[in-house]
Design an enzyme around this catalytic site. Structure first.
Site, PDB file in Angstrom:
ATOM      1  N   ASP A   1      51.837  18.528  46.203  1.00 35.54           N
ATOM      2  CA  ASP A   1      51.589  19.963  46.587  1.00 35.54           C
ATOM      3  C   ASP A   1      50.038  19.741  46.957  1.00 35.54           C
ATOM      4  OD1 ASP A   1      50.359  19.756  44.012  1.00 35.54           O
ATOM      5  OD2 ASP A   1      51.020  22.042  43.565  1.00 35.54           O
TER       6      ASP A   1
ATOM      7  N   GLY B   1      50.640  29.817  23.521  1.00 37.77           N
ATOM      8  CA  GLY B   1      49.204  29.668  24.289  1.00 37.77           C
ATOM      9  C   GLY B   1      47.980  29.492  23.531  1.00 37.77           C
ATOM     10  N   HIS B   2      46.691  29.602  23.947  1.00 33.74           N
ATOM     11  CA  HIS B   2      45.481  29.406  23.398  1.00 33.74           C
ATOM     12  C   HIS B   2      44.382  30.298  24.183  1.00 33.74           C
ATOM     13  CE1 HIS B   2      42.665  27.713  20.555  1.00 33.74           C
ATOM     14  NE2 HIS B   2      41.931  27.461  21.402  1.00 33.74           N
ATOM     15  N   THR B   3      43.774  31.324  23.573  1.00 36.15           N
ATOM     16  CA  THR B   3      42.748  31.978  24.025  1.00 36.15           C
ATOM     17  C   THR B   3      41.592  31.898  23.665  1.00 36.15           C
ATOM     18  OG1 THR B   3      44.553  33.688  24.443  1.00 36.15           O
ATOM     19  CG2 THR B   3      42.190  34.364  24.873  1.00 36.15           C
TER      20      THR B   3
ATOM     21  N   THR C   1      48.385   6.655  39.679  1.00 32.79           N
ATOM     22  CA  THR C   1      48.757   7.056  41.251  1.00 32.79           C
ATOM     23  C   THR C   1      48.230   8.409  41.524  1.00 32.79           C
ATOM     24  OG1 THR C   1      50.751   7.866  40.333  1.00 32.79           O
ATOM     25  CG2 THR C   1      50.399   5.539  40.892  1.00 32.79           C
TER      26      THR C   1
ATOM     27  N   ASP D   1      51.198  14.503  40.534  1.00 32.55           N
ATOM     28  CA  ASP D   1      50.835  15.818  40.263  1.00 32.55           C
ATOM     29  C   ASP D   1      51.176  15.943  38.918  1.00 32.55           C
ATOM     30  OD1 ASP D   1      50.623  16.757  43.172  1.00 32.55           O
ATOM     31  OD2 ASP D   1      52.638  15.680  43.332  1.00 32.55           O
TER      32      ASP D   1
ATOM     33  N   CYS E   1      41.427  26.933  42.934  1.00 35.82           N
ATOM     34  CA  CYS E   1      41.232  25.608  43.011  1.00 35.82           C
ATOM     35  C   CYS E   1      39.853  25.167  43.517  1.00 35.82           C
ATOM     36  CB  CYS E   1      42.552  24.941  43.840  1.00 35.82           C
ATOM     37  SG  CYS E   1      43.887  25.036  42.846  1.00 35.82           S
TER      38      CYS E   1
ATOM     39  N   ASP F   1      47.209  23.377  34.357  1.00 34.35           N
ATOM     40  CA  ASP F   1      46.334  23.801  35.367  1.00 34.35           C
ATOM     41  C   ASP F   1      45.739  25.178  35.207  1.00 34.35           C
ATOM     42  OD1 ASP F   1      45.199  23.936  38.087  1.00 34.35           O
ATOM     43  OD2 ASP F   1      46.818  22.666  38.815  1.00 34.35           O
TER      44      ASP F   1
END
Lengths: 68, 342
Positions: free
Chosen positions: B223, B135-137, B45, B48, B15, B65
Site C-alpha cells: 500500500d 489497547g494502551h494510552t 523485504t 507491509d 504518514c 501503525d
C-alpha cells in the site's frame, strides 16, 4: 526591503507569512528561514506568484530575497 | 467539543510524520536480526506486515501503525488512523481479525475528544469486520492514535512485495496528493473540495480494493503511505528485481493538489522521500515539478499498489469502477532505476 522573520516556524507557516507580507508589500520582501524545506517551499510560492526568489545561506539560516 | 484545533498541536501529521526513510534504515540495519523458523516475513523485504506461521499453511499477519492528526475533527481522525493501520493487512491480501488501540493524549484536551477519536477507530474496525479488544494510552503533549492489527490467513494466499513479475500492469486504487492537501489545509489554504476528496479518500478502507483483487491472480502488492508512491513502488521493485515504468498522465490525483504543490504547500516528507530515492528514481525531462512533488508526496491511508497481468488489471479496474482506481504503469526486468516516470 521589508523583512519577514520566519525562523523557528515550520512549514507551511513560513509560506503563509510570505503570502501575507507580499500582499502588504507587493514590490517584494525578504524572508528569513532556518530549514531547507522552508527555503524550497517559500521559493516555490514566490515563483508561482510571478516573483524571483534568491536564497543565500549563512550558518544554517537562509535569507530569501523575493522581488519582481 | 474542544475549541482547540487538533492539527495545531502537531508539527508533522499523518504518514508525513514517519521518520525519514534514510534515518530509519540506518538504525534498523545496524541492529541484529532475530530469526525463527516460524517467521515467514520480517524486516528484510520491507513488506507491509510480519507473517508468522501458526500451523500448516496457516499464518498470522501482524502490523502496527499510529500517527498525529492531519484533520481537526477527532472522529474523522480516528477513522483515518484506523483505515490506515488496517490497510497494511489488506496489502498482504488478508482480512483484519482483532486490533489493539494505541493512543497518546494531551492533558489540554477534553476526554470527549479522546472518546470521539476512539469511536472513529471503532467504527472503521467494525466496517472492516474486525474487533478492537484492548489497547494502551499514555499522556503526551502531541496526540497520536492508531492500531495494532492481527489477521489470520492461509500462507499460500499471502500477497508479497517480492513476487511481482516483469510485464505486470501496476494498479493504484486511490488518488495521490493527500499529503499536499493536508499541508495546505492546516493553514486553511486548501479548497474545500480538495479537503473533502482527501478526507473521503483517507477514511475509505482498502477493503473493497482487496476483496475484488482476491478474485484475480495478484503477483505482488503493497500500500502507498508515508514513503510515497516512489518509496513504496521502489520497495516492490527492489524486492522483485524489477523497474516500474509509471505513466504520470495516468496517475489519479486529488483535485487541486498539483496547484497547491506549485504554490509550495509541501510536507517535509516530500523532500526526505526524494533525498532517499535520489539515485533510484528517474523522471522524463518534460515532467513538471509539481508532478514530481506528487510522486514523492507522503500519503496517509493511501491506496493499494497491485501487480497483475495486463488482462486481469483491465478487468479489475473495470470491476472496481472508481475513477481513482487506475492502471498507472508496467514493469520490466530491473534496469538502471527502480522507478521510471514518463
Amino acid at each position: 526591503m521589508t523583512e519577514v522573520d520566519a525562523r523557528g516556524l515550520s512549514c507551511p507557516i513560513p509560506v503563509v507569512e510570505t503570502k501575507k507580507a507580499l500582499k502588504a508589500h507587493p514590490e517584494g520582501v525578504c524572508v528569513l528561514v532556518d530549514a531547507k524545506v522552508c527555503v524550497e517551499n517559500v521559493s516555490r510560492f514566490a515563483s508561482a506568484m510571478g516573483y524571483n526568489a534568491k536564497a543565500t545561506e549563512a550558518n544554517g539560516e537562509w535569507k530569501i530575497e523575493i522581488s519582481r | 467539543m474542544s475549541s482547540i484545533r487538533l492539527t495545531s498541536l502537531v508539527k508533522t501529521s499523518g504518514c508525513a510524520a514517519k521518520l525519514p526513510p534514510s534515518d530509519l534504515h540506518a538504525v534498523i540495519d545496524s541492529l541484529p536480526v532475530l530469526s525463527s523458523p516460524d517467521l515467514v516475513e520480517g524486516f528484510e523485504t520491507a513488506d507491509d506486515a510480519l507473517v508468522w506461521r501458526v500451523g500448516e499453511n496457516r499464518v498470522c499477519v501482524q502490523t502496527v501503525d499510529f500517527f498525529p492528526p492531519m484533520v481537526d475533527d477527532p472522529y474523522t481522525f480516528g477513522q483515518i488512523a484506523a483505515a490506515n493501520a488496517l490497510s497494511d493487512v489488506y496489502a498482504m491480501g488478508g482480512e483484519p481479525s482483532v486490533c489493539l488501540n494505541l493512543m497518546c493524549f494531551p492533558a489540554c484536551l477534553t476526554l470527549d475528544v479522546m472518546r470521539r477519536i476512539l469511536l472513529g477507530g471503532l467504527d472503521k474496525a467494525k466496517e472492516a469486520g474486525a474487533v478492537i479488544a484492548g489497547g494502551h494510552t499514555i499522556s503526551d503533549p502531541t496526540p497520536k492514535y492508531g492500531l495494532c492489527v492481527t489477521s489470520f490467513m492461509n500462507e499460500d494466499e499471502v500477497w508479497s512485495n517480492r513476487t511481482a513479475l516483469p510485464g505486470d500492469a501496476v494498479v493504484l486504487t486511490k488518488a495521490l496528493g493527500v499529503g499536499i492537501v493536508n499541508t495546505a489545509a492546516k493553514v486553511d489554504e486548501a479548497p474545500e473540495e480538495s479537503v473533502r476528496q482527501a478526507q473521503d479518500s483517507m477514511t475509505r478502507l482498502n477493503r473493497k480494493a482487496r476483496d475484488i483483487a482476491r478474485k484475480y491472480r495478484i503477483h505482488g502488492a503493497t500500500d502507498v503511505t508515508g514513503f510515497s508512491l516512489s518509496g513504496h513502488g521502489s520497495e516492490v521493485a527492489a524486492a522483485s528485481g524489477l523497474t516500474l515504468k509509471i505513466n504520470t498522465a495516468d496517475l489519479p490525483v486529488i483535485d487541486g493538489a498539483l496547484e497547491l504543490a506549485r504554490f509550495g504547500f509541501l510536507p517535509e516528507g516530500r523532500y526526505a522521500n526524494e533525498e532517499f530515492l535520489r539515485d533510484k528514481v528517474s523522471f522524463a525531462e518534460n515532467i513538471k515539478l509539481e508532478m514530481r512533488d506528487l510522486c514523492f508526496d507522503p500519503q496517509t491511508s493511501g491506496g493499494l499498489l497491485l501487480f497483475m497481468s495486463p488482462g486481469d488489471a483491465r478487468s479489475y479496474v473495470k470491476e472496481m469502477d472508481m475513477d481513482c482506481c487506475r492502471i498507472i504503469g508496467t514493469t520490466y526486468k530491473q534496469g538502471k532505476y527502480l522507478m521510471e516516470y514518463v
